[in-house]
Design a protein around this motif. Structure first.
Motif, PDB file in Angstrom:
ATOM      1  N   UNK A 248     -27.127 -14.310  63.565  1.00 56.75           N
ATOM      2  CA  UNK A 248     -26.028 -13.545  64.547  1.00 56.75           C
ATOM      3  C   UNK A 248     -25.071 -13.300  64.441  1.00 56.75           C
ATOM      4  N   UNK A 249     -24.377 -15.288  63.586  1.00 58.82           N
ATOM      5  CA  UNK A 249     -22.969 -15.374  62.531  1.00 58.82           C
ATOM      6  C   UNK A 249     -22.885 -14.456  61.428  1.00 58.82           C
ATOM      7  N   UNK A 250     -23.629 -14.413  60.905  1.00 53.58           N
ATOM      8  CA  UNK A 250     -23.784 -13.173  59.516  1.00 53.58           C
ATOM      9  C   UNK A 250     -23.347 -12.018  60.256  1.00 53.58           C
ATOM     10  N   UNK A 251     -24.691 -11.559  60.963  1.00 59.03           N
ATOM     11  CA  UNK A 251     -23.956  -9.913  61.512  1.00 59.03           C
ATOM     12  C   UNK A 251     -23.086 -10.146  62.289  1.00 59.03           C
ATOM     13  N   UNK A 252     -22.152 -11.263  62.548  1.00 64.29           N
ATOM     14  CA  UNK A 252     -21.109 -10.649  63.067  1.00 64.29           C
ATOM     15  C   UNK A 252     -19.712 -10.955  62.272  1.00 64.29           C
ATOM     16  N   UNK A 253     -20.387 -11.536  61.384  1.00 60.95           N
ATOM     17  CA  UNK A 253     -19.258 -11.542  59.984  1.00 60.95           C
ATOM     18  C   UNK A 253     -18.926 -10.232  59.282  1.00 60.95           C
TER      19      UNK A 253
END
Length: 1527
Positions: A248-253
């Motif tokens: 999720x963090x990577x996708x948000x980035x």
């Protein structure tokens, strides 16, 4: 803090080490009961093999049971693992660190776990993982079995506490039941189980038989496996959650959004994820611990075959029941709700006006709509970057809705219904109140609804900028003020943020894109929803608006693929039904008319009708009652009236009220500054839509506008004043009620509903440029093809005339072809230069004269100029003697020279303009440079013209020749050269087209200097119906030899001129001189010339020079000698020749108007023979009752009368026909030194009489034909006062043009008719007050008007005699003794005395006075004869045969003899005899009864010398002289 890379390493190492322990304990390399997968440990299938592990370093020896270092090391590793999984660290380290290695690289999944955990049957015995120490062996005395005491060391606390102690009783029973070989005594002692603890481990001592130990080892192995499986499951789930959160963090980035909205939302989501890393493992741990407790009993009771299978099953069930996908969706919605709570708050906006219930409900609907879309639409489900990107767009939509809500515009309340209709239909028309938000709010709502782009047209360049700025200030897509703006604008030559989702552009620019950009809205365009074409302010019905509508309708008709890709919105305050009819006729198009009659202004409005009142009076009235910051906006019809009203108001108020002009040609910054600092404004139509007033309280509307109207027959465009249409009135009314309550004052007296909409400009404009634009576009057809798509069609005659004009310009081929000529196609390759004429000029400069860059520069600055006021602001050094064109080119060259000499960063236009004295026109130069840069770029892409466009000559001759290629019809020659009026010009191919130079032009000359001879003009403006002459703007002086086009001219001759031309072979010589260059023909009093323009002009000038001659004549008395007529005329000749000044107006007029020099030779001193009685006051006893007369006299003669007083008399609420006549008389008397006399002085000034023939003013004026066949105006006899009679001055030249200009300042319309001896002027033919006529008589004619018909007509007014009346003829002396007071008394009593013998002329006037005007004649008709010249004693005046006295004498003579013939009857005027006679009469009267001398008429007949005796001495001197009858 450890990074994810370390976390991964620790987790993997922990698994490996646990596995190694198992291998060492079992002595093998079994893969049982460990959490290892192919993907977990770098895809190494043999990771558990002994040869991959250093046992010396990573294992525990079975015999080194006392060494706890390894165990502690593993425990520390486990501790570090848990530390690394600390959620605070996990979230903190997840803040987009570049050094993170995601757990996705390990790719641990629940399937990996479930498939790779082996069955415990495949693993080694659990007790081999525990150190076993055999302490003692006892032999049972009753059996051969041994009782052993064995210590099971290093059992974990968890196994001891959670399993062994908790299940102690159950374990004991299980051990006890494991054998039945012993008696009860033994069984009571064994088995025995003792627990002892160390630092981190426990030792369990079991005393029992081998069966007991075997059973315990099985239980211990199962419990150890269960514990290990539970622990590994917990670690796996921790990794599983961490990996999901990391993804999720990577996708948000990866979401490409820098908005503050997105950052805030993503932080909310991350916070929820952070909490999830804590909460979910705890939940799972609790769940698995509960299941372990349940499994423990089964293990102890030996009923559980495979604890690992159970743990796998429970783990799988938990994950399936609590999927991350469901949980992340829930968190996404929770974050969204948190964002709404944080940012969307009614209290947060702190509105100055409480939102209505309807707007609040509408906003809630929008929020629910977005939330519902988020929850139900599959495109938002998921946690990849593409899914989160869609959320960013939702946030943007949400903020747009919120911004629209807090703006508080009325349209918002109905926006859901409106948007729904837009969604359902292809074309939507909307009519709403001005200021409702249709131009700002609706485009933003459309973007919030997901439409790809909204293109909004505006009628003016400034509007695009202002509305775009307004949208960006009020409608935000993000909390960050520096975020990407929602709106941009584009106009010709300039743009800002053109790729914005909302684009405001001029309707002209949209027209250009629809015509020339084939990629604009092509059928292959890709859209998510639709592109919206928003045509706004269509009530103006400009040509560009109608063309946009037509092109869109045509596109929807022929490109059906676009119907699903575009929406069309047509908007204005009011909508013409013709627009709806146009789109409703298109097949497959769904049309909806959206009308919200309930929508009105935000604040209350009040309307006040004050017809025909003075606008300045209303302004002063409102200014007194206004609150601080309240603003007053006044709409007037013209720029001149704007400036006049501003000046008058300042003058009236003594400078306390400062009014600001707002006109189209002003700089935007100037308008903005005025609005920011001003309170009172006068404006033309520019303030209807273009400007925003922060505190507008009052609008005053005159209800009139000026519009250009084209006549295709005369090819002239005239600026006409017309009534404003209802749609325009509504637009003006709509300026109010936006920021506060308002008041609207209507000063017009008509009903706007009589004219709902203005006439479309396309029906009354020159369409040549439009036709050419259509034909050179991809349409390749003109108005004949496009007219079917126009809401209102121009007449076929206008279209045909336009096509014919293109053929004359050599752009279009002759009939029947409609193709462009070769020349037309080359011309079409050029960029657009706003007109076909300028395009021809540029092409000539490129192809023929080598000055392409000069013309491109010149065209650049001309394209941004609307008026010639720029020439006022230029320093003298830039003004060229060649005219306006070279002056403008000098400006461009001056700036471009510097720009091309420095880098882009060094170029500072502000500094340059300041240094060059161009600061006042900096905004013009800035636009011109932008236009030039755009043209330069376009030419740089043209292989045909690239090099030619860089050539510059700087020579006026070449530039002028280029201009002649396009504007050859706009050649004007000075009328001085044609022996006509000085300082006027005539179009060389149209003798009726008279013009004057624009007063701002650099070619303007003083009156004392001769004008330039020949000029070329860019603009010919017929600016007012009041003046027949055009105004020439942007001009340059040219020479005849520069003209090379063919022209035909006619020179009309009178009989004498033709004879002179034929005399001495003048014409034959001239014909021989020019015949080889042109066609020349003399016939029927006309010379025709046809050929090259320069030759024709030179030939005409030569011929006119040939016609110049000197004509000398003497005044000749043709009366019979020795008659009274002969004698009187001779005396008049003598008097006239002594009064040459009376010929001055005649001399000046012929010199200025016809170039004729008149010389009057006289060697006698100037003396006058006519005696005017100087004006004087009435005597005190009468004056007290005549104050009103003096006031009216002052209105005409007081040269210090104020402008506002004059303005009130013309346009004020009390303005009447008579007050307007007073103003015209004041102009003539006080401005031009005329003398006013006649009926107006009698009827109005003194009598204060007025009468009308009927209530229809148009019937008061009639025309009659004079003896020369000329139609002249006159008033019907019933109208009182009828006209103004003035005598022209003798000491100054009366300029009729300047007189008309003065009238025009007061918006007084007139028509001038010239007779040989006077001007007749028809005034106010269309005014509501009614028309009147004015006579301006030359003095040499007025001199003959020395016999007055009635005493009441013997008055005149003169400049600065503000209370006085004068007499035209002195009738105060005896025997008449009619004084000024008697005349005034007669007028007041409507009676009159006839002062001359009654002939048919006088009789007609008497009948008019008595029968039509109800006056009364008193007394007998007198015969008032003016006194003779002092050099003469007596004057004989023939008595007309129609006089009553003449007829009476005939009857008396008939008594004597019917054979008598009367030759003439003459009256004698001898003042000396009259005085003697009056004295004798008094003496005789004293001796008569009743003081009556019984006076009788005396008739005496004589001949020869007797006549002179009677006239000189009063008796027949034949009987008195020595040779007489009596000696």
């Amino acid at each position: 803090m450890q990074h994810f890379q370390e976390t991964f390493y620790t987790l993997a190492t922990t698994v490996i080490r646990k596995k190694l322990l198992n291998n060492i304990a079992t002595g093998g390399s079994s893969e049982s009961d460990v959490w290892s997968t192919d993907d977990d440990i770098n895809n190494d299938d043999n990771i558990n093999n002994d040869d991959n592990i250093n046992n010396d370093d990573d294992s525990i020896s079975l015999h080194d049971y006392s060494d706890d270092n390894s165990v502690q090391s593993i425990e520390k590793t486990e501790d570090r693992t848990h530390e690394s999984l600390d959620t605070n660290q996990l979230t903190e380290e997840a803040q987009f660190s570049e050094n993170v290695v995601s757990l996705d690289d390990v790719q641990l999944t629940e399937s990996d776990f479930l498939s790779n955990v082996k069955n415990e049957n495949e693993s080694s015995d659990a007790h081999h993982n525990i150190e076993i120490e055999e302490i003692a062996v006892h032999n049972d005395e009753k059996s051969s079995n041994e009782i052993k005491v064995i210590n099971y060391n290093k059992i974990s606390k968890r196994i001891v506490h959670d399993f062994l102690t908790a299940g102690h009783a159950l374990i004991y029973d299980q051990l006890k039941n494991s054998t039945d070989k012993f008696d009860d005594y033994v069984m009571t002692r064994i088995p025995n189980m003792i627990f002892s603890g160390k630092t981190n481990t426990f030792t369990v001592s079991i005393t029992g038989l081998d069966e007991h130990h075997k059973t315990f080892k099985g239980i211990l192995k199962g419990l150890t496996d269960l514990s290990l499986m539970a622990e590994n499951a917990q670690q796996f789930y921790q990794q599983y959650i961490s990996r999901k959160v990391s993804s999720v963090q990577r996708a948000l980035k990866q979401v490409r959004s820098e908005t503050q909205n997105w950052k805030q939302y993503s932080q909310f989501l991350l916070d929820l994820c952070k909490q999830k890393v804590i909460d979910d493992p705890n939940l799972f741990n609790n769940f698995i611990e509960q299941k372990v407790t349940e499994l423990c009993v089964s293990i102890i009771s030996d009923s559980l075959i495979s604890p690992s299978a159970e743990i796998r099953k429970y783990t799988k069930n938990f994950i399936e029941e609590n999927t991350f996908e469901n949980q992340i969706e829930l968190m996404k919605h929770q974050a969204f709700d948190q964002f709404i709570t944080q940012n969307i708050s009614f209290q947060k906006s702190k509105p100055h006006k409480v939102p209505t219930m309807e707007s609040t409900e509408t906003f809630n609907k929008f929020i629910e709509k977005i939330k519902n879309s988020f929850q139900t639409e599959q495109i938002y489900v998921g946690y990849e970057a593409k899914h989160f990107s869609l959320i960013a767009h939702l946030l943007e939509r949400l903020m747009i809705y919120y911004s629209c809500f807090i703006v508080r515009l009325p349209l918002f309340e109905s926006s859901t219904e409106l948007l729904d209709q837009i969604e359902k239909n292809n074309v939507l028309t909307i009519a709403t109140w001005t200021g409702s938000g249709k131009s700002t709010l609706l485009p933003a709502l459309l973007i919030a609804e997901g439409y790809d782009k909204v293109i909004v047209t505006q009628p003016r360049r400034l509007l695009c900028n202002l509305i775009s700025r307004r949208v960006n200030e009020t409608i935000t897509t993000d909390m960050n003020p520096d975020s990407e703006k929602l709106a941009g604008w584009a106009v010709s030559g300039a743009e800002e943020n053109p790729h914005a989702k909302i684009l405001y552009l001029t309707d002209g620019l949209l027209k250009e894109r629809l015509l020339y950009d084939e990629n604009f809205l092509s059928i292959n365009i890709s859209v998510q929803k639709s592109i919206v074409l928003f045509i706004d302010e269509i009530h103006e019905r400009s040509i560009n608006i109608d063309l946009c509508l037509a092109l869109i309708a045509r596109m929807l008709t022929f490109k059906k693929e676009l119907i699903s890709k575009i929406k069309v919105i047509i908007s204005s305050t009011t909508l013409d039904t013709s627009v709806e009819r146009l789109f409703s006729s298109i097949p497959h198009i769904k049309l909806y008319h959206f009308n919200i009659p309930t929508i009105g202004p935000i604040y209350a409005l009040a309307k006040f009708y004050r017809p025909n009142e003075n606008v300045s009076d209303i302004v002063q009235e409102l200014y007194k009652k206004r609150q601080r910051h309240d603003q007053i906006l006044c709409f007037v019809n013209s720029v001149s009236e704007v400036n006049q009203c501003c000046r008058l108001l300042t003058e009236i108020s003594g400078g306390t009220i400062l009014a600001y002009p707002l006109i189209q040609s002003q700089q935007a910054s100037t308008q903005k500054s005025f609005i920011e600092h001003g309170s009172v404004f006068f404006s033309t139509t520019v303030a209807e839509t273009s400007l925003t007033f922060p505190s507008l309280k009052y609008v005053i509307d005159m209800g009139m506008i000026n519009i250009p109207v084209y006549d295709y027959q005369s090819k002239k465009t005239t600026l006409k004043e017309v009534r404003a249409a209802e749609s325009t009135i509504k637009q003006r009314l709509g300026r109010l009620g936006r920021t506060k309550s308002g008041e609207y004052y209507a000063l017009y007296d008509f009903d706007p509903k009589d004219k709902p909409f203005p006439i479309p400009q396309i029906c009354q404009s020159d369409l040549v440029n439009i036709e050419y634009s259509l034909r050179k576009s991809h349409l390749q057809n003109g108005l004949n093809d496009l007219k079917q798509f126009l809401p209102d069609k121009p007449t076929q005659e206008l279209i045909d005339s336009t096509i014919q004009e293109l053929r004359l310009l050599n752009v279009l081929e002759s009939e029947p072809s409609n193709e462009l000529t070769v020349y037309g196609k080359i011309l079409a390759m050029l960029p657009d230069f706003d007109s076909i004429q300028m395009s021809k000029c540029v092409l000539a400069a490129l192809e023929k004269y080598g000055c392409g860059d000069d013309l491109i520069r010149l065209a650049s600055i001309l394209s941004v100029l609307e008026t010639t006021t720029i020439f006022q602001k230029l320093p003298q050094y830039l003004k060229s003697p060649d005219g306006d064109f070279m002056t403008l080119l000098n400006v461009m060259d001056e700036v471009l020279l510097i720009k091309q000499s420095v880098s882009v960063k060094q170029f500072d236009l502000d500094r340059i303009c300041q240094a060059k004295g161009l600061t006042n026109i900096k905004y013009i130069i800035e636009e011109a440079l932008r236009r030039y840069a755009n043209l330069e770029k376009l030419f740089s892409h043209s292989s045909e013209f690239r090099e030619k466009a860089r050539l510059a000559s700087g020579q006026w001759e070449l530039i002028a020749k280029s201009l002649l290629a396009g504007y050859y019809e706009n050649i004007f020659v000075s009328m001085k050269e044609l022996h006509d009026r000085i300082h006027q010009f005539v179009r060389y191919n149209d003798k009726n087209d008279i013009a004057v130079l624009d007063l701002q032009s650099t070619l303007i000359r003083p009156k004392s200097q001769s004008p330039v001879s020949l000029i070329i003009a860019r603009e010919v403006c017929y600016s007012s119906a009041n003046r027949s002459k055009a105004i020439l703007s942007f001009v340059g002086e040219i020479k005849p030899e520069w003209m090379n086009h063919t022209i035909e001219r006619q020179i009309y001759l009178d009989h004498d001129e033709e004879n002179r031309l034929n005399a001495n072979n003048r014409y034959l010589n001239d014909e021989a001189k020019f015949s080889n260059k042109l066609n020349m023909l003399l016939s029927n009093h006309m010379v025709s010339l046809k050929g090259p323009a320069d030759v024709v002009l030179n030939a005409e000038l030569h011929l006119r020079q040939e016609l110049i001659s000197e004509y000398t004549f003497n005044l000749e008395n043709k009366n019979p000698p020795n008659t009274a007529s002969y004698i009187n005329l001779s005396r008049n000749f003598e008097s006239v020749m002594k009064m040459t000044r009376i010929f001055h107006p005649l001399i000046w007029r012929w010199k200025n108007q016809k170039q004729v020099e008149i010389t009057v030779d006289s060697d006698t001193a100037t003396k006058t023979c006519r005696r005017w009685v100087p004006p004087r006051n009435l005597r005190p006893q009468m004056r007290r009752n005549c104050r009103d007369i003096e006031k009216r006299i002052s209105c005409i003669t007081d040269s210090k009368r104020t402008s506002i007083d004059l303005y009130n008399s013309v346009k004020g609420p009390k303005a009447t026909r008579e007050t307007r006549m007073e103003v015209v008389a004041w102009i003539a008397v006080c401005k031009f030194d005329c003398r006013l006399e006649g009926g107006f002085v009698r009827d109005w000034v003194v009598g204060n009489y007025r009468a009308r023939s009927n209530d229809n003013p148009s019937s008061w004026l009639q025309y009659y034909v004079n003896k020369n066949g000329q139609q002249l105006p006159s008033m019907v006899k019933e109208v009182v006062p009828a006209d103004l009679d003035c005598h022209l001055p003798t000491h100054v030249y009366f300029d009729i043009d300047k007189f008309q200009d003065e009238l025009l300042k007061f918006d007084i319309k007139c028509k001038v008719f010239r007779e040989d001896w006077r001007y007749v002027i028809s005034i106010d033919e269309d005014a509501r007050t009614g028309p009147f006529v004015m006579d301006l008589i030359e003095p040499h004619i007025a001199l003959t008007h020395d016999r007055i018909d009635f005493d009441v007509n013997n008055l005149f007014l003169e400049k600065d005699y503000t209370n006085d009346l004068g007499m035209r003829v002195d009738i105060q002396r005896k025997p008449y003794f009619i004084e000024l007071e008697m005349i005034v008394d007669h007028i007041k009593n409507k009676c009159f005395q006839v002062l001359r013998p009654v002939d048919w002329v006088v009789k007609e006037r008497i009948d008019q006075m008595i029968n039509i005007r109800s006056w009364v004649q008193i007394g007998e008709a007198l015969s008032v004869i003016p006194d003779p010249h002092p050099y003469n004693h007596v004057l004989l005046v023939p008595l007309p045969s129609s006089a009553n006295l003449y007829q009476h004498l005939i009857s008396l003579m008939g008594i004597i003899s019917n054979a008598l013939q009367i030759i003439s009857i003459e009256e004698i005027k001898n003042p000396s005899l009259e005085d003697t006679y009056e004295a004798m009469k008094i003496v005789i009267a004293k001796q008569c009864a009743a003081y009556n001398p019984n006076e009788q008429l005396l008739f005496h007949g004589t001949h020869g010398a007797g006549i002179e005796g009677i006239t000189e001495y009063g008796f027949d001197d034949r009987y008195y002289n020595p040779n007489g009858a009596w000696g």
